[in-house]
Write an enzyme that holds these catalytic residues in place. Structure first.
Site, PDB file in Angstrom:
ATOM      1  CG  ASP A 109     -12.488  -6.753   5.893  1.00  0.00           C
ATOM      2  OD1 ASP A 109     -12.364  -5.984   6.863  1.00  0.00           O
ATOM      3  OD2 ASP A 109     -12.565  -5.896   4.579  1.00  0.00           O
ATOM      4  CE1 TYR A 136      -3.305  -2.857   0.080  1.00  0.00           C
ATOM      5  CE2 TYR A 136      -3.934  -2.078   2.407  1.00  0.00           C
ATOM      6  CZ  TYR A 136      -3.989  -2.912   1.252  1.00  0.00           C
ATOM      7  OH  TYR A 136      -4.943  -3.904   1.152  1.00  0.00           O
ATOM      8  CE  LYS A 194       1.497 -18.553  -1.272  1.00  0.00           C
ATOM      9  NZ  LYS A 194       0.662 -19.907  -1.064  1.00  0.00           N
ATOM     10  CG  ASP A 250      -2.044 -20.223   0.675  1.00  0.00           C
ATOM     11  OD1 ASP A 250      -1.361 -20.202   1.518  1.00  0.00           O
ATOM     12  OD2 ASP A 250      -1.950 -21.193  -0.634  1.00  0.00           O
ATOM     13  CG  ASP A 282      -7.236  -4.523   3.733  1.00  0.00           C
ATOM     14  OD1 ASP A 282      -8.299  -4.515   4.368  1.00  0.00           O
ATOM     15  OD2 ASP A 282      -7.170  -3.792   2.812  1.00  0.00           O
TER      16      ASP A 282
END
Length: 352
Positions: free
Chosen positions: A249, A142, A189, A221, A245
């Site tokens: 959620d 970001y 990851k 994942d 992020d």
């Protein structure tokens, strides 16, 4: 005690839910003999409309000089639907995090006994869930270099992390785990990304300083899958900005509604407290938004920023009471009576 609290209502339902959190906070302050001086300031689309900037210097000054920040939500469809908009509300959020040094987003996920049947997951899978994500908030993709080349036909977003950024976030994770169930999961990851390998080796090097903490390392994942299979197997999870992020959620719906989960964004000198939901522009002005996540964010503020645990407990207890007695907005009414946003705020404040 006296507190100066920056109040950033923002956009959409932000002003409506913030109003209820103010009611409840004022009721708690009165009950326990405190004084709150609220300092309203503009941010998001409202600030763009007023002064052309989503996080004006005047707003930053208010936040920097406050004891804490209580924040609503930002975002507006007119910017979402215009990819070419030169200024966006979300830019204000990123700028605010960077300028205030809010590097650690604390996102708890827990269940409410009276709402277990509202979750999209089976009750036996979620019962007892009590986990916390720590998401790194001021680095990663970001904030990396981004742009277009090849006459706009190729786009790029660079993900960059320093060891120091990982260490300061991981330190908070280890400390939080020590005060909970002493379990820490580093989400990365590392089989693909170099930044993830830096995360993993940095956290591994810190393990010796926290020998009581059981540390695990899982690919993002796999965590996304396990969150809906066995969420109560997790305690504290730390991860980078983009992964955090998305995963937070996902975790938020375990409780049955995004309108219930609070959060905090911590820096070295100040902390910001906000609900995890967005601005929900479709509900603006309809008096139907669930204010409880914002109210519970105020509880986190009392406990985390001011070390006032009885005050925070009083808020959480009255929220649980409201849920048990059905004093809820339409998202939780399930065919029963639905109360308006302001009605729920009034009831919570009166029952403090």
């Amino acid at each position: 005690m006296k507190f100066n609290i920056a109040l950033l209502a923002g956009d959409g339902i932000g002003p409506e839910v913030i109003e209820q959190a103010v009611k409840v906070s004022d009721a708690v302050a009165k009950k326990f003999g405190h004084e709150i001086n609220w300092k309203p300031a503009l941010t998001g689309a409202a600030a763009i409309d007023a002064v052309g900037e989503p996080y004006p210097d005047e707003t930053h000054a208010v936040c920097a000089n406050a004891d804490a920040v209580l924040f609503g939500a930002i975002g507006h469809p007119k910017f979402d639907n215009d990819p070419s908009a030169p200024v966006r509300p979300e830019q204000g959020l990123l700028k605010m995090r960077k300028k205030l040094g809010l590097f650690a987003n604390v996102r708890p996920t827990f269940t409410f006994p009276s709402l277990l049947d509202k979750s999209p997951l089976k009750q036996e899978r979620i019962e007892g869930t009590d986990l916390v994500f720590l998401r790194e908030l001021t680095g990663g993709i970001y904030f990396g270099e981004k742009g277009r080349r090849d006459e706009g036909e190729t786009a790029y977003d660079n993900c960059v992390y320093t060891r120091a950024e990982v260490q300061r976030l991981a330190k908070k994770g280890f400390e939080l785990a020590m005060n909970r169930r002493k379990k820490l999961c580093c989400v990365d990851k590392a089989n693909v990304l170099e930044t993830s390998r830096l995360w993993r080796e940095t956290v591994q090097a810190m393990e010796k300083d926290y020998p009581e903490v059981e540390v695990s390392y899982e690919f993002v994942d796999a965590v996304a899958m396990r969150l809906v299979q066995w969420p109560n197997s997790y305690d504290v999870l730390i991860t980078e900005n983009l992964f955090g992020d998305i995963l937070t959620d996902e975790a938020s719906v375990i409780s049955g509604s995004m309108g219930l989960m609070p959060s905090a964004s911590m820096g070295a000198d100040i902390a910001l407290f906000e609900p995890i939901h967005g601005s929900y522009p479709q509900a603006t002005g309809l008096n139907i938004a669930n204010p409880m996540a914002t109210v519970l964010s105020a509880a986190m503020m009392f406990e985390t920023a001011f070390n006032l645990h009885e005050e925070g407990k009083a808020i959480r207890e009255v929220v649980n009471k409201a849920l048990a007695e059905g004093i809820v907005t339409e998202d939780l009414a399930n065919g029963g009576k639905a109360y308006g946003t302001s009605d729920v705020g009034d009831w919570l404040a009166a029952n403090i």
